[in-house]
Design a protein around this motif. Sequence first.
Motif, PDB file in Angstrom:
ATOM      1  N   GLU A 145      52.371  14.374  16.068  1.00 20.88           N
ATOM      2  CA  GLU A 145      51.367  13.407  15.606  1.00 20.88           C
ATOM      3  C   GLU A 145      51.782  11.984  15.976  1.00 20.88           C
ATOM      4  OE1 GLU A 145      48.520  11.751  15.189  1.00 20.88           O
ATOM      5  OE2 GLU A 145      47.985  13.671  14.306  1.00 20.88           O
ATOM      6  N   PRO A 146      51.520  11.585  17.229  1.00 19.76           N
ATOM      7  CA  PRO A 146      51.935  10.254  17.694  1.00 19.76           C
ATOM      8  C   PRO A 146      51.171   9.096  17.061  1.00 19.76           C
ATOM      9  CG  PRO A 146      50.723  11.414  19.411  1.00 19.76           C
ATOM     10  CD  PRO A 146      50.952  12.396  18.290  1.00 19.76           C
ATOM     11  N   ARG A 147      50.078   9.378  16.341  1.00 16.14           N
ATOM     12  CA  ARG A 147      49.369   8.308  15.627  1.00 16.14           C
ATOM     13  C   ARG A 147      50.117   7.896  14.369  1.00 16.14           C
ATOM     14  NH1 ARG A 147      43.699  11.428  15.537  1.00 16.14           N
ATOM     15  NH2 ARG A 147      45.205  13.098  15.197  1.00 16.14           N
ATOM     16  N   VAL A 148      51.050   8.730  13.916  1.00 17.70           N
ATOM     17  CA  VAL A 148      51.782   8.476  12.673  1.00 17.70           C
ATOM     18  C   VAL A 148      53.267   8.238  12.927  1.00 17.70           C
ATOM     19  CG1 VAL A 148      52.469   9.485  10.461  1.00 17.70           C
ATOM     20  CG2 VAL A 148      50.136   9.816  11.306  1.00 17.70           C
ATOM     21  N   PHE A 149      53.851   9.002  13.843  1.00 20.18           N
ATOM     22  CA  PHE A 149      55.302   8.964  14.049  1.00 20.18           C
ATOM     23  C   PHE A 149      55.664   8.420  15.425  1.00 20.18           C
ATOM     24  CE2 PHE A 149      54.428  12.719  11.354  1.00 20.18           C
ATOM     25  CZ  PHE A 149      55.085  12.328  10.196  1.00 20.18           C
ATOM     26  N   ASP A 150      56.750   7.679  15.468  1.00 20.46           N
ATOM     27  CA  ASP A 150      57.355   7.229  16.713  1.00 20.46           C
ATOM     28  C   ASP A 150      58.856   7.392  16.538  1.00 20.46           C
ATOM     29  OD1 ASP A 150      57.674   6.203  19.250  1.00 20.46           O
ATOM     30  OD2 ASP A 150      56.857   4.228  18.786  1.00 20.46           O
ATOM     31  N   GLN A 151      59.602   7.039  17.570  1.00 21.84           N
ATOM     32  CA  GLN A 151      61.060   7.114  17.487  1.00 21.84           C
ATOM     33  C   GLN A 151      61.654   5.756  17.814  1.00 21.84           C
ATOM     34  OE1 GLN A 151      61.313  10.889  20.000  1.00 21.84           O
ATOM     35  NE2 GLN A 151      63.144  10.994  18.704  1.00 21.84           N
ATOM     36  N   SER A 152      62.726   5.415  17.118  1.00 23.95           N
ATOM     37  CA  SER A 152      63.436   4.168  17.339  1.00 23.95           C
ATOM     38  C   SER A 152      64.045   4.150  18.737  1.00 23.95           C
ATOM     39  CB  SER A 152      64.541   4.020  16.290  1.00 23.95           C
ATOM     40  OG  SER A 152      65.441   3.006  16.651  1.00 23.95           O
ATOM     41  N   ASP A 153      63.878   3.041  19.439  1.00 22.75           N
ATOM     42  CA  ASP A 153      64.515   2.887  20.752  1.00 22.75           C
ATOM     43  C   ASP A 153      66.031   2.809  20.608  1.00 22.75           C
ATOM     44  OD1 ASP A 153      62.093   2.865  22.117  1.00 22.75           O
ATOM     45  OD2 ASP A 153      61.908   0.684  22.014  1.00 22.75           O
ATOM     46  N   GLU A 154      66.471   2.384  19.447  1.00 18.83           N
ATOM     47  CA  GLU A 154      67.907   2.196  19.199  1.00 18.83           C
ATOM     48  C   GLU A 154      68.659   3.509  19.037  1.00 18.83           C
ATOM     49  OE1 GLU A 154      70.271   0.366  15.515  1.00 18.83           O
ATOM     50  OE2 GLU A 154      68.966  -1.068  16.552  1.00 18.83           O
ATOM     51  N   ASP A 155      68.165   4.376  18.143  1.00 16.62           N
ATOM     52  CA  ASP A 155      68.916   5.606  17.855  1.00 16.62           C
ATOM     53  C   ASP A 155      68.063   6.873  17.831  1.00 16.62           C
ATOM     54  OD1 ASP A 155      67.535   5.265  15.502  1.00 16.62           O
ATOM     55  OD2 ASP A 155      69.303   5.004  14.245  1.00 16.62           O
ATOM     56  N   GLY A 156      66.778   6.753  18.134  1.00 16.90           N
ATOM     57  CA  GLY A 156      65.907   7.922  18.209  1.00 16.90           C
ATOM     58  C   GLY A 156      65.386   8.434  16.883  1.00 16.90           C
ATOM     59  N   THR A 157      65.755   7.787  15.776  1.00 20.44           N
ATOM     60  CA  THR A 157      65.288   8.260  14.475  1.00 20.44           C
ATOM     61  C   THR A 157      63.805   7.934  14.286  1.00 20.44           C
ATOM     62  OG1 THR A 157      66.054   6.244  13.400  1.00 20.44           O
ATOM     63  CG2 THR A 157      67.551   8.136  13.369  1.00 20.44           C
TER      64      THR A 157
END
Length: 65
Positions: free
Chosen positions: A20-32
């Motif tokens: 669900e990319p409309r709700v979740f993304d990942q941090s560029d720093e650590d992927g969380t």
Amino acid sequence: MRIVTDTGRCVGAGQCALTEPRVFDQSDEDGTVVLLTDQAEGEVLNNVQEAIDLCPSQALSLKED
């Protein structure tokens, strides 16, 4: 429903962002996990529930508003 994340448990698998990319993304720093919104309903809520089920570290949950 309110979406809750626990970045301390997140291992950065990215299943949530894929589901669900409309709700979740990942941090560029650590992927969380990064929440783009903390609210979901309808089809988006169904996809969020699928992301919760797929999360290998159980870092996602839903709470009643």
